[in-house]
Design a protein around this motif. Structure first.
Motif, PDB file in Angstrom:
ATOM      1  N   TRP A 278      13.896   2.542  -7.616  1.00 45.05           N
ATOM      2  CA  TRP A 278      12.785   2.048  -7.896  1.00 45.05           C
ATOM      3  C   TRP A 278      11.987   1.679  -6.567  1.00 45.05           C
ATOM      4  CZ3 TRP A 278      17.544   0.429  -6.764  1.00 45.05           C
ATOM      5  CH2 TRP A 278      17.989  -0.400  -5.231  1.00 45.05           C
ATOM      6  N   HIS A 279      10.946   1.078  -7.395  1.00 44.53           N
ATOM      7  CA  HIS A 279       9.673   1.055  -5.442  1.00 44.53           C
ATOM      8  C   HIS A 279       9.910  -0.650  -5.118  1.00 44.53           C
ATOM      9  CE1 HIS A 279       5.567   0.261  -3.992  1.00 44.53           C
ATOM     10  NE2 HIS A 279       5.562   2.069  -4.000  1.00 44.53           N
ATOM     11  N   SER A 280       9.572  -0.338  -3.546  1.00 48.16           N
ATOM     12  CA  SER A 280       9.369  -2.212  -2.958  1.00 48.16           C
ATOM     13  C   SER A 280       9.264  -3.097  -3.490  1.00 48.16           C
ATOM     14  CB  SER A 280       9.094  -1.327  -1.671  1.00 48.16           C
ATOM     15  OG  SER A 280       7.182  -1.268  -1.494  1.00 48.16           O
ATOM     16  N   ARG A 281       8.163  -3.433  -4.606  1.00 44.39           N
ATOM     17  CA  ARG A 281       6.915  -4.027  -5.425  1.00 44.39           C
ATOM     18  C   ARG A 281       8.438  -4.581  -6.243  1.00 44.39           C
ATOM     19  NH1 ARG A 281       6.056  -3.234 -10.102  1.00 44.39           N
ATOM     20  NH2 ARG A 281       6.598  -1.392 -11.700  1.00 44.39           N
ATOM     21  N   CYS A 282       9.059  -4.341  -6.291  1.00 38.86           N
ATOM     22  CA  CYS A 282       9.927  -4.636  -7.095  1.00 38.86           C
ATOM     23  C   CYS A 282      11.351  -5.627  -6.585  1.00 38.86           C
ATOM     24  CB  CYS A 282      10.898  -4.502  -8.263  1.00 38.86           C
ATOM     25  SG  CYS A 282       9.563  -3.525  -9.467  1.00 38.86           S
ATOM     26  N   GLU A 283      11.187  -4.961  -5.003  1.00 40.27           N
ATOM     27  CA  GLU A 283      12.552  -5.083  -4.050  1.00 40.27           C
ATOM     28  C   GLU A 283      13.305  -6.642  -4.129  1.00 40.27           C
ATOM     29  OE1 GLU A 283      15.888  -4.311  -1.692  1.00 40.27           O
ATOM     30  OE2 GLU A 283      14.549  -3.334  -2.830  1.00 40.27           O
ATOM     31  N   GLN A 284      12.372  -7.608  -4.334  1.00 39.95           N
ATOM     32  CA  GLN A 284      12.800  -8.905  -3.826  1.00 39.95           C
ATOM     33  C   GLN A 284      13.022  -9.971  -4.735  1.00 39.95           C
ATOM     34  OE1 GLN A 284      14.533 -10.136  -1.247  1.00 39.95           O
ATOM     35  NE2 GLN A 284      13.783  -8.305  -0.593  1.00 39.95           N
ATOM     36  N   ASP A 285      11.601  -8.981  -6.010  1.00 37.20           N
ATOM     37  CA  ASP A 285      12.136 -10.631  -7.840  1.00 37.20           C
ATOM     38  C   ASP A 285      13.852 -10.707  -8.217  1.00 37.20           C
ATOM     39  OD1 ASP A 285      12.469 -10.439 -10.861  1.00 37.20           O
ATOM     40  OD2 ASP A 285      10.346 -10.968 -10.218  1.00 37.20           O
ATOM     41  N   LYS A 286      13.922 -11.751  -8.849  1.00 36.71           N
ATOM     42  CA  LYS A 286      15.792 -11.735  -9.050  1.00 36.71           C
ATOM     43  C   LYS A 286      15.955 -11.497  -9.847  1.00 36.71           C
ATOM     44  CE  LYS A 286      15.265 -15.897  -6.516  1.00 36.71           C
ATOM     45  NZ  LYS A 286      16.549 -17.587  -6.240  1.00 36.71           N
ATOM     46  N   ALA A 287      15.338 -11.644 -11.397  1.00 37.65           N
ATOM     47  CA  ALA A 287      15.279 -10.551 -12.103  1.00 37.65           C
ATOM     48  C   ALA A 287      15.618  -9.245 -12.069  1.00 37.65           C
ATOM     49  CB  ALA A 287      14.271 -11.048 -13.414  1.00 37.65           C
ATOM     50  N   GLN A 288      14.992  -8.994 -11.072  1.00 38.11           N
ATOM     51  CA  GLN A 288      15.157  -6.947 -11.782  1.00 38.11           C
ATOM     52  C   GLN A 288      15.892  -7.213 -10.469  1.00 38.11           C
ATOM     53  OE1 GLN A 288      12.749  -4.736 -11.792  1.00 38.11           O
ATOM     54  NE2 GLN A 288      11.068  -5.514 -12.301  1.00 38.11           N
ATOM     55  N   LYS A 289      16.349  -8.117  -9.654  1.00 33.42           N
ATOM     56  CA  LYS A 289      17.852  -7.293  -8.750  1.00 33.42           C
ATOM     57  C   LYS A 289      18.850  -7.314  -9.912  1.00 33.42           C
ATOM     58  CE  LYS A 289      18.007  -9.696  -4.620  1.00 33.42           C
ATOM     59  NZ  LYS A 289      17.840 -10.362  -3.256  1.00 33.42           N
ATOM     60  N   TRP A 290      19.201  -8.737 -10.882  1.00 35.47           N
ATOM     61  CA  TRP A 290      19.477  -9.238 -11.455  1.00 35.47           C
ATOM     62  C   TRP A 290      19.949  -7.097 -12.060  1.00 35.47           C
ATOM     63  CZ3 TRP A 290      19.737  -9.103 -16.895  1.00 35.47           C
ATOM     64  CH2 TRP A 290      21.049  -8.608 -17.627  1.00 35.47           C
ATOM     65  N   LEU A 291      19.092  -7.057 -12.849  1.00 36.34           N
ATOM     66  CA  LEU A 291      19.586  -5.617 -14.226  1.00 36.34           C
ATOM     67  C   LEU A 291      19.803  -4.786 -13.293  1.00 36.34           C
ATOM     68  CD1 LEU A 291      18.693  -4.792 -17.126  1.00 36.34           C
ATOM     69  CD2 LEU A 291      16.462  -4.418 -15.594  1.00 36.34           C
ATOM     70  N   ARG A 292      18.892  -4.644 -12.183  1.00 36.17           N
ATOM     71  CA  ARG A 292      19.294  -3.127 -12.024  1.00 36.17           C
ATOM     72  C   ARG A 292      20.482  -3.433 -11.226  1.00 36.17           C
ATOM     73  NH1 ARG A 292      14.473  -4.259  -7.987  1.00 36.17           N
ATOM     74  NH2 ARG A 292      16.106  -4.938  -6.041  1.00 36.17           N
ATOM     75  N   GLN A 293      21.631  -4.574 -10.971  1.00 34.94           N
ATOM     76  CA  GLN A 293      22.565  -4.670 -10.887  1.00 34.94           C
ATOM     77  C   GLN A 293      23.649  -4.256 -11.582  1.00 34.94           C
ATOM     78  OE1 GLN A 293      23.998  -5.391  -7.242  1.00 34.94           O
ATOM     79  NE2 GLN A 293      26.148  -4.599  -8.209  1.00 34.94           N
ATOM     80  N   GLU A 294      23.326  -4.892 -12.597  1.00 39.64           N
ATOM     81  CA  GLU A 294      23.878  -4.428 -13.719  1.00 39.64           C
ATOM     82  C   GLU A 294      23.652  -3.993 -14.534  1.00 39.64           C
ATOM     83  OE1 GLU A 294      25.825  -7.017 -15.336  1.00 39.64           O
ATOM     84  OE2 GLU A 294      25.171  -8.120 -13.639  1.00 39.64           O
ATOM     85  N   ALA A 296      23.463  -0.741 -12.472  1.00 35.48           N
ATOM     86  CA  ALA A 296      24.441   0.199 -11.829  1.00 35.48           C
ATOM     87  C   ALA A 296      25.633  -0.168 -11.718  1.00 35.48           C
ATOM     88  CB  ALA A 296      24.257  -0.495 -10.149  1.00 35.48           C
ATOM     89  N   ASN A 297      26.295  -0.799 -11.999  1.00 37.58           N
ATOM     90  CA  ASN A 297      27.808  -1.754 -12.373  1.00 37.58           C
ATOM     91  C   ASN A 297      28.149  -0.624 -13.219  1.00 37.58           C
ATOM     92  OD1 ASN A 297      27.582  -3.306  -9.949  1.00 37.58           O
ATOM     93  ND2 ASN A 297      27.677  -5.149 -11.439  1.00 37.58           N
ATOM     94  N   ALA A 298      27.383  -0.795 -15.228  1.00 33.22           N
ATOM     95  CA  ALA A 298      27.463  -0.195 -15.991  1.00 33.22           C
ATOM     96  C   ALA A 298      27.695   1.518 -15.929  1.00 33.22           C
ATOM     97  CB  ALA A 298      26.870  -0.744 -17.076  1.00 33.22           C
ATOM     98  N   THR A 299      26.994   1.533 -15.361  1.00 32.29           N
ATOM     99  CA  THR A 299      26.817   2.974 -15.079  1.00 32.29           C
ATOM    100  C   THR A 299      27.367   3.923 -14.122  1.00 32.29           C
ATOM    101  OG1 THR A 299      24.014   3.278 -15.515  1.00 32.29           O
ATOM    102  CG2 THR A 299      25.216   5.317 -14.792  1.00 32.29           C
ATOM    103  N   GLN A 300      28.121   3.373 -12.984  1.00 35.57           N
ATOM    104  CA  GLN A 300      29.014   3.659 -11.835  1.00 35.57           C
ATOM    105  C   GLN A 300      30.525   3.806 -13.068  1.00 35.57           C
ATOM    106  OE1 GLN A 300      28.226   1.006  -9.146  1.00 35.57           O
ATOM    107  NE2 GLN A 300      26.623   1.930  -8.098  1.00 35.57           N
ATOM    108  N   THR A 301      30.674   2.492 -12.978  1.00 31.96           N
ATOM    109  CA  THR A 301      32.111   2.569 -14.262  1.00 31.96           C
ATOM    110  C   THR A 301      32.103   3.835 -15.536  1.00 31.96           C
ATOM    111  OG1 THR A 301      32.100  -0.127 -14.139  1.00 31.96           O
ATOM    112  CG2 THR A 301      32.903   0.970 -16.015  1.00 31.96           C
ATOM    113  N   LEU A 302      30.947   4.147 -16.275  1.00 39.74           N
ATOM    114  CA  LEU A 302      31.135   4.784 -17.000  1.00 39.74           C
ATOM    115  C   LEU A 302      30.999   6.487 -16.617  1.00 39.74           C
ATOM    116  CD1 LEU A 302      30.375   5.992 -19.859  1.00 39.74           C
ATOM    117  CD2 LEU A 302      27.723   6.107 -19.727  1.00 39.74           C
TER     118      LEU A 302
END
Length: 310
Positions: A278-294, A296-302
């Motif tokens: 992702w680009h730094s323009r999205c770094e601090q957006d709370k919704a973006q951070k949540w979606l990235r984390q979800e 990452a978690n799901a993909t890493q598990t798979l």
């Protein structure tokens, strides 16, 4: 008064006016403003000069606001309330989110990863809107900055140093054959791999180069078809004893769905690192951070469950 003139005013004085009207006391207003009484008195003097009105008269120990001061107070309540709401940090609540996101993905990610991820995300945030678009790996930085994609699920190809990223896992390559294939009940040898016709699914030029390099000292295999769509290869499979080369996660899904047999490659091939970019323009957006984390978690598990990671 023009907007530029308002900018040159000390608008914090208007907050002090609001507090003075509410407290009717310089002493009490000073406590709320965390200032000394003398500093608060100087603020009142500046307010009188800025607004050209006495604002208060003293009756005993109490300040009595003028009609103009009360009128200012009423006009200030809504915008200052909006400023408080704007400047107060808010917790992100996925269930209430209605934001739209654009996710760029490879063919592999679209077919093997995203179908696994989506139910998990929408159970938590049923009102979000997602757009899944093909990744432009050679122009990934432009796609994530000026072309509007919020994040990308792909391998690192080209210049990614200026992008934020998190590692998702390693992706290997497997073979698929039909239950009627001559090799359905046996392992595929290198000789078999070179002998039978092939279809290659959703594998980039970089991966195909790795495949070709691994068997470069042998006679070339017969690749009848390269396509991002497994259904295309399955249609050809009915008339040819194809070996379908496909990324591992996609192979497992296809085998279950179409009653195919998964076979390991008969030679070693380097696994591929998949990342979320992702680009730094999205770094601090709370919704973006949540979606990235979800994601990452799901993909890493798979991906941790695929053979090369077990």
């Amino acid at each position: 008064m023009e907007l530029e003139e308002i900018y040159r005013q000390d608008l914090s004085l208007l907050i002090a006016l609001q507090i003075l009207v509410e407290e009717r006391s310089v002493t009490q207003a000073a406590k709320r403003l965390h200032l000394s009484q003398s500093a608060t008195s100087r603020i009142l003097a500046r307010l009188r000069e800025m607004l050209d009105d006495p604002l208060f008269s003293r009756v005993g120990q109490q300040l009595v606001p003028t009609s103009f001061a009360l009128e200012c107070y009423q006009q200030l309540r809504q915008p200052t309330g909006q400023l408080i709401e704007l400047l107060t940090p808010k917790a992100f609540v996925p269930h209430e989110c209605q934001q739209q996101f654009s996710i760029a993905a490879t063919d592999y990610a679209m077919q093997a990863l995203i179908p696994f991820i989506l139910p998990h995300i929408y159970l938590q945030a049923p009102q979000i809107r997602l757009e899944i678009v093909p990744v432009q790996q050679k122009e990934l930085q432009a796609q994530l900055s000026v072309k509007g994609a919020d994040m990308a699920i792909c391998r690192a190809i080209g210049q990614t140093g200026n992008l934020q990223q998190t590692f998702l896992g390693k992706v290997g390559v497997s073979c698929l054959v039909s239950p009627n294939h001559p090799l359905a009940d046996s392992d595929i040898s290198l000789e078999d791999y070179l002998h039978y016709p092939h279809a290659t699914i959703a594998i980039s030029d970089g991966v195909k180069a790795l495949l070709d390099d691994a068997i470069s000292q042998y006679p070339p295999r017969t690749e009848l078809l390269r396509t991002p769509h497994l259904d295309t290869a399955l249609a050809l499979q009915s008339v040819n004893p194809l070996i379908i080369t496909v990324p591992e996660g996609m192979a497992a899904i296809a085998a279950e769905r179409h009653r195919l047999k998964v076979k390991p490659l008969p030679f070693k091939l380097q696994s591929l690192d998949y990342n979320l970019f992702w680009h730094s323009r999205c770094e601090q957006d709370k919704a973006q951070k949540w979606l990235r984390q979800e994601i990452a978690n799901a993909t890493q598990t798979l991906l941790s469950q695929t053979p090369q990671n077990m």
